[in-house]
Design a protein around this motif. Structure first.
Motif, PDB file in Angstrom:
ATOM      1  N   ASP A 289       0.871  -1.487   0.391  1.00 31.70           N
ATOM      2  CA  ASP A 289      -0.113   0.131   0.120  1.00 31.70           C
ATOM      3  C   ASP A 289       0.550   1.096   0.416  1.00 31.70           C
ATOM      4  N   ILE A 290       0.573   2.329  -0.454  1.00 37.30           N
ATOM      5  CA  ILE A 290       0.846   3.383  -0.364  1.00 37.30           C
ATOM      6  C   ILE A 290       0.545   5.022   0.380  1.00 37.30           C
ATOM      7  N   VAL A 291       1.106   5.195   1.528  1.00 37.93           N
ATOM      8  CA  VAL A 291       1.174   6.149   1.965  1.00 37.93           C
ATOM      9  C   VAL A 291       1.594   7.773   2.307  1.00 37.93           C
ATOM     10  N   ILE A 292       0.396   8.634   1.737  1.00 45.80           N
ATOM     11  CA  ILE A 292       1.335  10.078   1.651  1.00 45.80           C
ATOM     12  C   ILE A 292       0.954  10.643   2.832  1.00 45.80           C
ATOM     13  N   PHE A 293       1.738  11.430   3.468  1.00 41.80           N
ATOM     14  CA  PHE A 293       2.267  12.004   4.401  1.00 41.80           C
ATOM     15  C   PHE A 293       2.059  13.632   4.063  1.00 41.80           C
ATOM     16  N   GLY A 294       0.643  14.605   4.693  1.00 44.78           N
ATOM     17  CA  GLY A 294       0.845  16.006   4.429  1.00 44.78           C
ATOM     18  C   GLY A 294       1.146  16.905   4.589  1.00 44.78           C
ATOM     19  N   HIS A 295       1.465  18.284   4.739  1.00 45.18           N
ATOM     20  CA  HIS A 295       1.872  19.566   5.795  1.00 45.18           C
ATOM     21  C   HIS A 295       2.579  19.100   7.334  1.00 45.18           C
ATOM     22  N   PRO A 296       3.240  19.771   7.854  1.00 41.74           N
ATOM     23  CA  PRO A 296       4.313  20.041   7.405  1.00 41.74           C
ATOM     24  C   PRO A 296       5.144  19.383   6.943  1.00 41.74           C
ATOM     25  N   ILE A 297       5.536  18.569   7.077  1.00 44.97           N
ATOM     26  CA  ILE A 297       6.794  17.851   5.421  1.00 44.97           C
ATOM     27  C   ILE A 297       6.391  16.733   4.752  1.00 44.97           C
ATOM     28  N   GLU A 298       5.867  16.732   4.103  1.00 43.00           N
ATOM     29  CA  GLU A 298       5.468  16.087   2.937  1.00 43.00           C
ATOM     30  C   GLU A 298       5.741  14.956   2.645  1.00 43.00           C
ATOM     31  N   HIS A 299       5.765  13.510   2.429  1.00 45.18           N
ATOM     32  CA  HIS A 299       6.230  12.581   2.863  1.00 45.18           C
ATOM     33  C   HIS A 299       5.262  11.457   1.824  1.00 45.18           C
ATOM     34  N   ILE A 300       5.822  10.217   1.315  1.00 46.93           N
ATOM     35  CA  ILE A 300       5.825   8.943   0.887  1.00 46.93           C
ATOM     36  C   ILE A 300       6.459   8.023   1.006  1.00 46.93           C
ATOM     37  N   ALA A 301       5.232   6.878   0.872  1.00 45.26           N
ATOM     38  CA  ALA A 301       5.687   5.716   1.751  1.00 45.26           C
ATOM     39  C   ALA A 301       5.418   4.421   1.490  1.00 45.26           C
ATOM     40  N   ILE A 302       5.238   3.303   1.191  1.00 48.04           N
ATOM     41  CA  ILE A 302       5.368   1.812   0.761  1.00 48.04           C
ATOM     42  C   ILE A 302       4.792   0.744   2.437  1.00 48.04           C
ATOM     43  N   VAL A 303       4.071   0.834   2.710  1.00 44.49           N
ATOM     44  CA  VAL A 303       3.221  -0.351   3.903  1.00 44.49           C
ATOM     45  C   VAL A 303       4.311  -1.390   3.864  1.00 44.49           C
ATOM     46  N   SER A 304       5.235  -1.760   4.541  1.00 50.16           N
ATOM     47  CA  SER A 304       5.780  -3.247   4.606  1.00 50.16           C
ATOM     48  C   SER A 304       5.404  -4.362   4.704  1.00 50.16           C
ATOM     49  N   ASP A 305       5.512  -5.254   5.054  1.00 51.15           N
ATOM     50  CA  ASP A 305       5.144  -6.567   4.858  1.00 51.15           C
ATOM     51  C   ASP A 305       5.759  -6.734   6.547  1.00 51.15           C
ATOM     52  N   GLN A 306       6.573  -5.763   7.288  1.00 51.99           N
ATOM     53  CA  GLN A 306       6.926  -6.539   8.453  1.00 51.99           C
ATOM     54  C   GLN A 306       6.473  -5.239   9.214  1.00 51.99           C
ATOM     55  N   ARG A 307       5.602  -6.065  10.708  1.00 50.09           N
ATOM     56  CA  ARG A 307       4.801  -5.372  11.328  1.00 50.09           C
ATOM     57  C   ARG A 307       5.504  -5.520  12.709  1.00 50.09           C
ATOM     58  N   ARG A 308       5.010  -4.209  13.742  1.00 42.57           N
ATOM     59  CA  ARG A 308       5.251  -4.245  15.107  1.00 42.57           C
ATOM     60  C   ARG A 308       4.598  -5.440  15.978  1.00 42.57           C
TER      61      ARG A 308
END
Length: 141
Positions: A85-104
């Motif tokens: 899955d793709i995750v996008i974070f907004g302001h103030p620090i825009e960022h994009i990442a991919i959800v891993s198959d590893q979990r806490r």
């Protein structure tokens, strides 16, 4: 491969999965210019695919939108957060990442991302300094 920005992680992952994200985004911008305010009516194929705001518009248009809520320990909620899955974070620090198959241990997934100097897998889903503004699964189902 040794350095880049957060959007490069997405581009390279899509490339590894057989998608040409740059080409798809360039085509979508060309055909839907007004949907992309970050482009400001002047597309630049050299950089448009490396802008978080542009990728956010693209995924909003072409991927399935998923929950933004993350509930540690809640199995039903956490099932909605799948590897790839793709995750996008907004302001103030825009960022994009991919959800891993590893979990806490509490079920919250780690993210694959690049916040410099190189790509890593990290526990940042609930720790990034900006709110989650997008959670997508591609292709749209």
């Amino acid at each position: 491969a040794e350095e880049g920005v957060c959007t490069d992680v997405i581009w390279q992952a899509f490339q590894a999965a057989g998608y040409d994200l740059k080409k798809m985004l360039d085509e979508d911008i060309k055909n839907n210019l007004k949907s992309y305010p970050r482009v400001a009516s002047k597309p630049d194929p050299n950089i448009d695919f490396r802008r978080v705001q542009n990728l956010h518009v693209f995924f909003k248009r072409h991927a399935s939108e998923l929950t933004l809520e993350v509930k540690p320990g809640d199995l039903e909620n956490l099932k909605e957060w799948q590897g790839g899955d793709i995750v996008i974070f907004g302001h103030p620090i825009e960022h994009i990442a991919i959800v891993s198959d590893q979990r806490r241990p509490d079920g919250v997934p780690l993210l694959l991302h690049n916040a410099g100097p190189h790509a890593t897998e990290a526990d940042i889903l609930l720790r990034w300094l900006s709110p989650i503004i997008g959670h997508y699964r591609f292709p749209k189902l």
